[in-house]
Design a protein around this motif. Sequence first.
Motif, PDB file in Angstrom:
ATOM      1  N   LEU A 291      34.248  33.201 -13.416  1.00  0.00           N
ATOM      2  CA  LEU A 291      33.362  34.359 -13.301  1.00  0.00           C
ATOM      3  C   LEU A 291      32.208  34.255 -14.279  1.00  0.00           C
ATOM      4  N   ALA A 292      32.489  33.805 -15.486  1.00  0.00           N
ATOM      5  CA  ALA A 292      31.472  33.725 -16.535  1.00  0.00           C
ATOM      6  C   ALA A 292      30.642  32.444 -16.461  1.00  0.00           C
ATOM      7  N   GLY A 293      30.943  31.576 -15.474  1.00  0.00           N
ATOM      8  CA  GLY A 293      30.186  30.344 -15.343  1.00  0.00           C
ATOM      9  C   GLY A 293      30.583  29.268 -16.334  1.00  0.00           C
ATOM     10  N   LEU A 294      31.747  29.411 -16.965  1.00  0.00           N
ATOM     11  CA  LEU A 294      32.190  28.441 -17.969  1.00  0.00           C
ATOM     12  C   LEU A 294      32.882  27.242 -17.340  1.00  0.00           C
ATOM     13  N   VAL A 295      33.385  27.395 -16.104  1.00  0.00           N
ATOM     14  CA  VAL A 295      33.972  26.281 -15.357  1.00  0.00           C
ATOM     15  C   VAL A 295      33.451  26.343 -13.929  1.00  0.00           C
ATOM     16  N   GLY A 296      33.543  25.214 -13.216  1.00  0.00           N
ATOM     17  CA  GLY A 296      33.089  25.147 -11.840  1.00  0.00           C
ATOM     18  C   GLY A 296      34.242  25.195 -10.860  1.00  0.00           C
ATOM     19  N   ILE A 297      33.887  25.170  -9.571  1.00  0.00           N
ATOM     20  CA  ILE A 297      34.910  25.282  -8.531  1.00  0.00           C
ATOM     21  C   ILE A 297      35.874  24.104  -8.569  1.00  0.00           C
ATOM     22  N   ASP A 298      35.390  22.919  -8.949  1.00  0.00           N
ATOM     23  CA  ASP A 298      36.265  21.748  -9.017  1.00  0.00           C
ATOM     24  C   ASP A 298      37.275  21.849 -10.150  1.00  0.00           C
ATOM     25  N   ASP A 299      36.991  22.710 -11.128  1.00  0.00           N
ATOM     26  CA  ASP A 299      37.918  22.898 -12.246  1.00  0.00           C
ATOM     27  C   ASP A 299      39.075  23.815 -11.895  1.00  0.00           C
ATOM     28  N   VAL A 300      38.894  24.638 -10.864  1.00  0.00           N
ATOM     29  CA  VAL A 300      39.916  25.638 -10.542  1.00  0.00           C
ATOM     30  C   VAL A 300      40.664  25.335  -9.249  1.00  0.00           C
TER      31      VAL A 300
END
Length: 261
Positions: free
Chosen positions: A48-57
């Motif tokens: 949500l905060a832009g600290l990780v991307g979709i590939d990280d989750v």
Amino acid sequence: MQRLKAAIIGGGIAGAEFLRNALPGPFELTLIEPKQQIECQALYPEYLAGLVGIDDVTAPLKPFCGRIGAAFINERAIRLEDNLVICDRSQVEYDLAMIATGAIQNYFGILGSDRTFSVNSLEGVMKAREFLESRKPDRIAIIGAGLTGIETACNLMECTDATLHLMETKTRILPQFSENISRMIEKTLSEKNIKILTSARVLEIKENQIELFGGQSVECDMAIWTAGIKPCDFVQNLQFAKRKGEWILADPYLRASENIF
């Protein structure tokens, strides 16, 4: 030796960890999951905060199952019936079944709760991030001050200049922890200019305002719901003993019945 058929219902962290640690020799493993990927829900506030991307989750489940030697049924489990998992389009026979379906958001029937954003699902948090980046709200209200609400507030503080309100129905934040922990975290959040409102029971959520019981209200441009969860429909429809009529009761070995965990 005949291998036991083990059906794992749910491809989240719990189901995937069971598969990763299971011994493939004695078991014929089958994972049943309607999504094609595993999703790391614990990282949603960071996304949500832009600290990780979709590939990280996210990570694809089919190659994961292939490496382990498990079958992957990309369907939704509907019910259990005579040692069968009844799915959307097929049936999976089992000797042992593990239920790892997780939970869904609980809005407690509050009027206007459909106006809020969620960090409980990937689809929900993606919509929330899109709104945050495109609309840049000045006032954000987080409804629910448990672990998810606290983490969401802390991550938002790092990426936005918006005024953050953290609201909790109970008399203190993190009510599931000790009072000392609650006081320590509340002090830390207050020092970071996060506005904390306890004993705040939501009556109705309007377009730019949250109405509380007792006549108070909080103005906001974005409301994020982290106030509760409930079992998914699959679990709710199972005829097992339930705690509070919702959550499956299990013994010390996590058994709901002789062969269902």
